[in-house]
Design a protein around this motif. Structure first.
Motif, short mmCIF file in Angstrom:
data_model
loop_
_atom_site.label_atom_id
_atom_site.label_comp_id
_atom_site.label_asym_id
_atom_site.label_seq_id
_atom_site.Cartn_x
_atom_site.Cartn_y
_atom_site.Cartn_z
N PRO B 49 111.78 -6.63 38.69
CA PRO B 49 111.51 -7.75 37.79
C PRO B 49 112.69 -8.71 37.71
N ALA B 51 115.38 -11.18 35.71
CA ALA B 51 116.11 -11.23 34.45
C ALA B 51 117.26 -12.21 34.59
N ALA B 122 112.57 -0.09 39.93
CA ALA B 122 111.14 0.09 39.71
C ALA B 122 110.40 -1.22 39.94
N GLU B 124 107.63 -4.17 39.38
CA GLU B 124 107.22 -4.90 38.17
C GLU B 124 105.96 -4.32 37.54
N SER B 149 117.45 -2.14 37.71
CA SER B 149 117.67 -3.10 38.79
C SER B 149 116.75 -4.31 38.62
N THR B 150 117.35 -5.49 38.63
CA THR B 150 116.57 -6.71 38.47
C THR B 150 117.06 -7.78 39.42
#
Lengths: 182, 155
Positions: B49, B51, B122, B124, B149-150
């Motif tokens: 995702p 951020a 992971a 989204e 983790s983004t």
């Protein structure tokens, strides 16, 4: 035997540099210096059995954020859109006792984040991000006020001072099922 | 006068480019050595995702990666499309995480253990249920430093 007299003709190495450059450029392009980025968090340790009951925290110092299965937010008992969360959290943290139902001071303010098993990860990260943004903005403001520089440009001791004023207290509660099954 | 004329006649000596390939090769080797090929083949598709409040992760050698996502197309025939966990080069169950952390720790120096980070990579679309399970296991394994983790970006 004319050839013998001439000897082996020297191989022209002039294009070697070009070949090497070509390879170099290939590796330059394919090298991905991918820096891993992410939101760092610390998990609470598993509570020990014979631990005494934790100190009571006034309910007004807790800002509860619930995320349900449909990725909707319930903040302090009211529905809230994710875009408002940052401002809401900032107002709560920086309340300093103005609103008697909100936090006493930033050091005591705790944000409690609870999610459902069915919540989407992306929503969860967005909420985490908004909360982190709220803290970062407050720290930045304080840093500008106090030292005239942005938080990231401060030195270690100054950063520590700001961090002490605005400690990032985001509690991720023990997993619970709220609002429907996953 | 004659002195100067002499110099003029010779002209500028050509700079030898003979060592140019050596320099370029040196650079080439540097990049060849530093290029890290991805060591794990991903069996799950992961799009992290976005951020904005992100931090760079330091000390990559101290990071253990936990991948969570639905299996890639090729693996869906045998593993289905439900989100799964991947540790190293294989699918894993939630219960295997503690063991994974333990083996990761064994390989490291004792002094470095407190600085070890578990990075949760992971997808989204993953539901929080599986993430919560992973987090609980990490707590049990006493691996409390984690990192979601983004990518950089906004929605």
């Amino acid at each position: 035997m004319a050839s013998k007299r001439r000897g082996l003709p020297e191989i022209n190495a002039g294009s070697m540099a070009d070949i090497a450059f070509l390879l170099l450029i290939f590796f330059l392009v394919t090298t991905t210096m991918d820096v891993d980025t992410g939101i760092a968090r610390k998990l609470p340790p598993i509570p020990e059995e014979e631990q005494e009951t934790p100190p009571e925290i006034h309910a007004k110092n807790i800002y509860t954020v619930l995320i349900n299965t449909n990725n909707q937010l319930l903040v302090e008992g009211e529905y809230m859109d994710i875009s408002q969360l940052k401002e809401g959290a900032k107002a709560f943290i920086d309340n300093n006792g103005r609103d008697p139902s909100s936090s006493e001071n930033p050091e005591k303010a705790i944000i409690s984040l609870q999610n459902d098993r069915g919540t989407q990860y992306v929503t969860y990260i967005r909420v985490q991000n908004e909360l982190a943004a709220a803290y970062n903005e407050l720290r930045n403001k304080e840093a500008l006020n106090k030292f005239g520089e942005r938080y990231i440009d401060l030195n270690k001791t100054q950063k520590k001072e700001i961090r002490k004023m605005y400690p990032q207290k985001i509690s991720e509660a023990e997993p619970k099922n709220i609002g429907g099954d996953s | 006068m004659s002195k100067f004329r002499k110099g003029e006649k010779k002209g500028m000596p050509a700079i030898s480019t003979a060592s140019l390939p050596d320099i370029v090769f040196m650079l080439l080797f540097f990049f060849m050595v530093t290029t890290v090929m991805r060591e794990t083949t991903l069996f799950v598709s992961v799009v992290t995702p976005k951020a904005t409040e992100i931090k760079k992760m330091e000390k990559k050698s101290l990071v253990s990666y936990i991948y969570i996502g639905s299996p890639i197309k090729r693996m869906q025939a045998s593993y289905g499309s439900a989100a799964r966990i991947q540790l190293n080069d294989a699918f894993a169950e939630v219960g295997e995480i503690q063991e994974f952390i333990a083996t990761e720790r064994e390989a490291k120096d004792e002094k470095e253990i407190p600085y070890m980070t578990a990075s949760i990579k992971a997808d989204e679309t993953v539901k929080m249920g599986i993430i919560t399970d992973v987090k609980q296991e990490l707590r049990k394994a006493n691996a409390l430093k984690i990192n979601y983790s983004t990518r950089k970006g906004t929605y």
